[in-house]
Design a protein around this motif. Structure first.
Motif, PDB file in Angstrom:
ATOM      1  N   LEU A  42       5.223   9.753 -36.253  1.00  0.00           N
ATOM      2  CA  LEU A  42       4.520   8.726 -35.477  1.00  0.00           C
ATOM      3  C   LEU A  42       5.494   7.799 -34.764  1.00  0.00           C
ATOM      4  O   LEU A  42       5.246   7.368 -33.638  1.00  0.00           O
ATOM      5  CB  LEU A  42       3.600   7.918 -36.396  1.00  0.00           C
ATOM      6  N   SER A  43       6.616   7.488 -35.408  1.00  0.00           N
ATOM      7  CA  SER A  43       7.578   6.572 -34.806  1.00  0.00           C
ATOM      8  C   SER A  43       8.296   7.189 -33.617  1.00  0.00           C
ATOM      9  O   SER A  43       8.910   6.478 -32.818  1.00  0.00           O
ATOM     10  CB  SER A  43       8.607   6.127 -35.848  1.00  0.00           C
ATOM     11  N   ALA A  44       8.228   8.527 -33.496  1.00  0.00           N
ATOM     12  CA  ALA A  44       8.842   9.189 -32.345  1.00  0.00           C
ATOM     13  C   ALA A  44       8.020   8.985 -31.078  1.00  0.00           C
ATOM     14  O   ALA A  44       8.525   9.163 -29.975  1.00  0.00           O
ATOM     15  CB  ALA A  44       9.006  10.686 -32.628  1.00  0.00           C
ATOM     16  N   GLU A  45       6.733   8.637 -31.246  1.00  0.00           N
ATOM     17  CA  GLU A  45       5.848   8.478 -30.091  1.00  0.00           C
ATOM     18  C   GLU A  45       5.371   7.047 -29.882  1.00  0.00           C
ATOM     19  O   GLU A  45       4.874   6.720 -28.811  1.00  0.00           O
ATOM     20  CB  GLU A  45       4.610   9.372 -30.266  1.00  0.00           C
ATOM     21  N   SER A  83      16.681   4.172 -38.675  1.00  0.00           N
ATOM     22  CA  SER A  83      15.765   3.547 -37.730  1.00  0.00           C
ATOM     23  C   SER A  83      14.542   4.399 -37.550  1.00  0.00           C
ATOM     24  O   SER A  83      14.622   5.617 -37.438  1.00  0.00           O
ATOM     25  CB  SER A  83      16.438   3.346 -36.370  1.00  0.00           C
ATOM     26  N   SER A  84      13.377   3.754 -37.564  1.00  0.00           N
ATOM     27  CA  SER A  84      12.138   4.481 -37.375  1.00  0.00           C
ATOM     28  C   SER A  84      12.000   4.984 -35.955  1.00  0.00           C
ATOM     29  O   SER A  84      11.133   5.787 -35.656  1.00  0.00           O
ATOM     30  CB  SER A  84      10.949   3.564 -37.703  1.00  0.00           C
ATOM     31  N   SER A  85      12.836   4.520 -35.045  1.00  0.00           N
ATOM     32  CA  SER A  85      12.735   4.931 -33.656  1.00  0.00           C
ATOM     33  C   SER A  85      13.649   6.099 -33.320  1.00  0.00           C
ATOM     34  O   SER A  85      13.699   6.533 -32.185  1.00  0.00           O
ATOM     35  CB  SER A  85      13.082   3.743 -32.738  1.00  0.00           C
ATOM     36  N   SER A  86      14.390   6.589 -34.308  1.00  0.00           N
ATOM     37  CA  SER A  86      15.316   7.694 -34.041  1.00  0.00           C
ATOM     38  C   SER A  86      15.099   8.814 -35.047  1.00  0.00           C
ATOM     39  O   SER A  86      15.561   8.750 -36.167  1.00  0.00           O
ATOM     40  CB  SER A  86      16.767   7.185 -34.098  1.00  0.00           C
ATOM     41  N   SER A  87      14.396   9.860 -34.628  1.00  0.00           N
ATOM     42  CA  SER A  87      14.170  11.017 -35.478  1.00  0.00           C
ATOM     43  C   SER A  87      15.263  12.028 -35.182  1.00  0.00           C
ATOM     44  O   SER A  87      15.219  12.751 -34.202  1.00  0.00           O
ATOM     45  CB  SER A  87      12.788  11.614 -35.188  1.00  0.00           C
ATOM     46  N   THR A  88      16.286  12.056 -36.020  1.00  0.00           N
ATOM     47  CA  THR A  88      17.443  12.904 -35.776  1.00  0.00           C
ATOM     48  C   THR A  88      17.342  14.207 -36.549  1.00  0.00           C
ATOM     49  O   THR A  88      16.587  14.346 -37.517  1.00  0.00           O
ATOM     50  CB  THR A  88      18.737  12.181 -36.184  1.00  0.00           C
ATOM     51  N   PHE A  89      18.172  15.162 -36.095  1.00  0.00           N
ATOM     52  CA  PHE A  89      18.226  16.458 -36.770  1.00  0.00           C
ATOM     53  C   PHE A  89      18.682  16.302 -38.212  1.00  0.00           C
ATOM     54  O   PHE A  89      18.181  16.975 -39.118  1.00  0.00           O
ATOM     55  CB  PHE A  89      19.177  17.388 -36.009  1.00  0.00           C
ATOM     56  N   VAL A  90      19.635  15.393 -38.431  1.00  0.00           N
ATOM     57  CA  VAL A  90      20.179  15.190 -39.779  1.00  0.00           C
ATOM     58  C   VAL A  90      19.100  14.678 -40.726  1.00  0.00           C
ATOM     59  O   VAL A  90      18.983  15.139 -41.870  1.00  0.00           O
ATOM     60  CB  VAL A  90      21.362  14.207 -39.727  1.00  0.00           C
ATOM     61  N   LEU A  91      18.297  13.730 -40.266  1.00  0.00           N
ATOM     62  CA  LEU A  91      17.239  13.180 -41.112  1.00  0.00           C
ATOM     63  C   LEU A  91      16.200  14.240 -41.452  1.00  0.00           C
ATOM     64  O   LEU A  91      15.754  14.351 -42.600  1.00  0.00           O
ATOM     65  CB  LEU A  91      16.571  11.999 -40.407  1.00  0.00           C
ATOM     66  N   TRP A  92      15.829  15.051 -40.460  1.00  0.00           N
ATOM     67  CA  TRP A  92      14.830  16.078 -40.715  1.00  0.00           C
ATOM     68  C   TRP A  92      15.392  17.236 -41.534  1.00  0.00           C
ATOM     69  O   TRP A  92      14.649  17.931 -42.225  1.00  0.00           O
ATOM     70  CB  TRP A  92      14.230  16.583 -39.399  1.00  0.00           C
ATOM     71  N   LEU A  93      16.694  17.441 -41.473  1.00  0.00           N
ATOM     72  CA  LEU A  93      17.302  18.436 -42.352  1.00  0.00           C
ATOM     73  C   LEU A  93      17.178  17.990 -43.797  1.00  0.00           C
ATOM     74  O   LEU A  93      16.889  18.794 -44.692  1.00  0.00           O
ATOM     75  CB  LEU A  93      18.775  18.635 -41.982  1.00  0.00           C
ATOM     76  N   LEU A  94      17.372  16.692 -44.036  1.00  0.00           N
ATOM     77  CA  LEU A  94      17.197  16.134 -45.379  1.00  0.00           C
ATOM     78  C   LEU A  94      15.743  16.280 -45.827  1.00  0.00           C
ATOM     79  O   LEU A  94      15.473  16.680 -46.963  1.00  0.00           O
ATOM     80  CB  LEU A  94      17.621  14.666 -45.378  1.00  0.00           C
ATOM     81  N   TYR A  95      14.805  15.959 -44.940  1.00  0.00           N
ATOM     82  CA  TYR A  95      13.387  16.092 -45.268  1.00  0.00           C
ATOM     83  C   TYR A  95      13.003  17.562 -45.506  1.00  0.00           C
ATOM     84  O   TYR A  95      12.183  17.869 -46.379  1.00  0.00           O
ATOM     85  CB  TYR A  95      12.527  15.537 -44.136  1.00  0.00           C
ATOM     86  N   PHE A  96      13.585  18.459 -44.702  1.00  0.00           N
ATOM     87  CA  PHE A  96      13.213  19.874 -44.772  1.00  0.00           C
ATOM     88  C   PHE A  96      13.549  20.486 -46.122  1.00  0.00           C
ATOM     89  O   PHE A  96      12.944  21.483 -46.528  1.00  0.00           O
ATOM     90  CB  PHE A  96      13.917  20.643 -43.650  1.00  0.00           C
ATOM     91  N   LYS A 136       9.003   1.197 -25.256  1.00  0.00           N
ATOM     92  CA  LYS A 136       8.331   2.264 -25.987  1.00  0.00           C
ATOM     93  C   LYS A 136       9.256   3.465 -26.105  1.00  0.00           C
ATOM     94  O   LYS A 136       9.963   3.802 -25.148  1.00  0.00           O
ATOM     95  CB  LYS A 136       7.045   2.672 -25.270  1.00  0.00           C
ATOM     96  N   PRO A 137       9.275   4.105 -27.268  1.00  0.00           N
ATOM     97  CA  PRO A 137      10.144   5.279 -27.423  1.00  0.00           C
ATOM     98  C   PRO A 137       9.712   6.411 -26.512  1.00  0.00           C
ATOM     99  O   PRO A 137       8.521   6.578 -26.222  1.00  0.00           O
ATOM    100  CB  PRO A 137       9.963   5.652 -28.903  1.00  0.00           C
TER     101      PRO A 137
END
Length: 328
Positions: free
Chosen positions: A86-89, A276-289, A21-22
Motif C-alpha cells: 500500500l505504501s508503494a502507491e 521507509s514505508s515509501s521505499s519498497s526495495t528488492f532487499v526488503l522484499w527478499l527478506l519478506y520472501f 505522492k509516491p
C-alpha cells in the motif's frame, strides 16, 4: 486538462510541508505479483500452524519450533507485506502513532524469526550430537518455555531500541505523509550485533558441528550395515529420521541466511540503517520472501505436511477424532 495545484502532494493544503505522492510502479503486474506473494505467504503458513496445532502426532519439540517460526512468517504475510504494498502507491495517512506501532511490530516479527532459527539450530544440534540425552534434555514443556522467552525477548528488546522512535516517531520525517525510522550508529550497531551477527554466528557454528558429526555417523553406519540386527535397525531408522530433519531444517537456515544477509549488509560498511514505508526495495522484499519459502520447503521435504494439507483442504479435520489421524 491540467491537474489542480497540489494534486501531486499527500496533503494539498500543506504544500510547503507535504510529501509528494509516491510514484507507483510502471507495471501493475508487479503489484499483482507482490499481492499474490503476500496472500500465498499468509495461506501457506496458516496451513503449517493448523497442521501442527491440530494433529497430536505432530506435537513434538521440533515441530513446536516450526510452529513458532510459521507464526512469525504468517504475520509477515498478513501485516508487513500488505502495508509495504500500500505504501508503494499511497502516502502514509495513518499518523505518527500507527507509524511507530508498525515498525515496532516489524522489528519484533523479524527478531523473533531470527530467535526461532537459533532455537531450531540448537534443537538439531542436540538431536544429532547428543542423541542419547535428547529426549530428556529437550521436552515439549521446556520447548514451550523457550518459545515464549524468545517472543518476550523480541518484544522487550525491540521496545527498548525503538524507545526514542516511539516517543518521537516524526523526528526523522522530512515532510508530512512519510513514515520512516532511522537507527543511529549506536542503536544500529547494537541491533546488528544482537539480531544478526550473534545469532548468525551461533547458527553457522552449530550447523558446521552437525555436518561434521553427520558425516562421521554416516561412515559408521555404512561400515556396520551388514551386521545390523533388528533392534539396531530401529535405531538406525530413527537416526536417519533425525538426519533428514536436520537436512531439511538446514535448507531452511541456508535460505534464511541468503534472504537476511543483504538487508543487514549496510551495517558491514558502517552505514545507518533506514526503513521507509515509501521505499519498497528488492532487499526488503527478499527478506519478506523468506517467510513464503519456508512452508514451500516443508511441503517439498516433509510428507506429513503434504498429508495434512489434503486433510485440511478437504475439511476432513472437522470430523470427530481427526486430531488422532496417522500423519507420520
Amino acid at each position: 486538462m491540467e491537474a489542480p495545484e497540489g494534486a501531486d502532494f499527500c496533503f494539498p493544503l500543506l504544500l510547503n510541508n507535504s510529501c509528494r505522492k509516491p510514484v507507483p510502479p510502471q507495471s501493475d503486474g508487479i503489484l499483482v505479483l507482490l499481492s499474490f506473494i503476500s496472500v500465498l505467504t499468509a495461506a501457506l503458513n496458516l496451513l503449517v500452524i493448523i497442521s501442527i496445532s491440530h494433529f497430536r502426532q505432530l506435537h513434538s519439540p521440533t515441530n513446536l519450533l516450526i510452529l513458532s517460526l510459521a507464526l512469525s512468517d504468517f504475520l509477515v504475510g498478513l501485516l508487513l507485506m500488505p502495508v509495504d504494498i500500500l505504501s508503494a502507491e499511497a502516502c502514509w495517512f495513518l499518523g505518527d502513532l500507527m507509524c511507530a506501532l508498525y515498525y515496532v511490530v516489524d522489528f519484533i516479527i523479524t527478531s523473533s524469526s531470527v530467535g526461532n532459527m537459533v532455537l531450531i539450530s540448537i534443537d538439531r544440534y542436540l538431536a544429532i550430537c547428543d542423541p542419547l540425552r535428547y529426549n530428556t534434555r529437550v521436552t515439549l514443556d521446556k520447548t514451550k518455555i523457550c518459545v515464549c522467552l524468545c517472543w518476550i525477548y523480541s518484544v522487550l528488546y525491540n521496545s527498548l531500541i525503538l524507545m526514542d522512535f516511539v516517543r518521537h516517531p516524526d523526528s526523522h520525517n522530512s515532510c508530512y505523509g512519510e513514515c520512516v525510522v532511522v537507527l543511529n550508529h549506536i542503536t544500529g550497531s547494537v541491533d546488528f550485533v544482537f539480531t544478526f551477527i550473534g545469532p548468525i554466528t551461533v547458527i553457522i557454528v552449530l550447523y558446521l558441528r552437525i555436518f561434521v558429526v553427520a558425516v562421521s555417523q554416516a561412515q559408521v553406519m555404512r561400515s556396520h550395515i551388514a551386521a545390523v540386527s533388528q533392534q539396531s535397525s530401529v535405531g538406525v531408522t530413527a537416526k536417519k529420521s533425525e538426519m533428514k530433519a536436520a537436512r531439511t531444517l538446514g535448507v531452511v537456515v541456508v535460505v534464511f541466511l541468503i534472504c537476511f544477509c543483504p538487508y543487514y549488509s549496510p551495517s558491514f560498511t558502517g552505514e545507518v540503517i533506514e526503513d521507509s514505508s515509501s521505499s519498497s526495495t528488492f532487499v526488503l522484499w527478499l527478506l519478506y520472501f523468506n517467510s513464503c519459502l519456508n512452508p514451500v520447503i516443508y511441503a517439498f521435504f516433509y510428507p506429513w505436511f503434504r498429508k495434512s494439507i489434503k486433510l485440511i483442504v478437504t475439511l476432513k479435520i472437522l470430523q470427530p477424532g481427526s486430531c488422532d489421524c496417522k500423519i507420520l
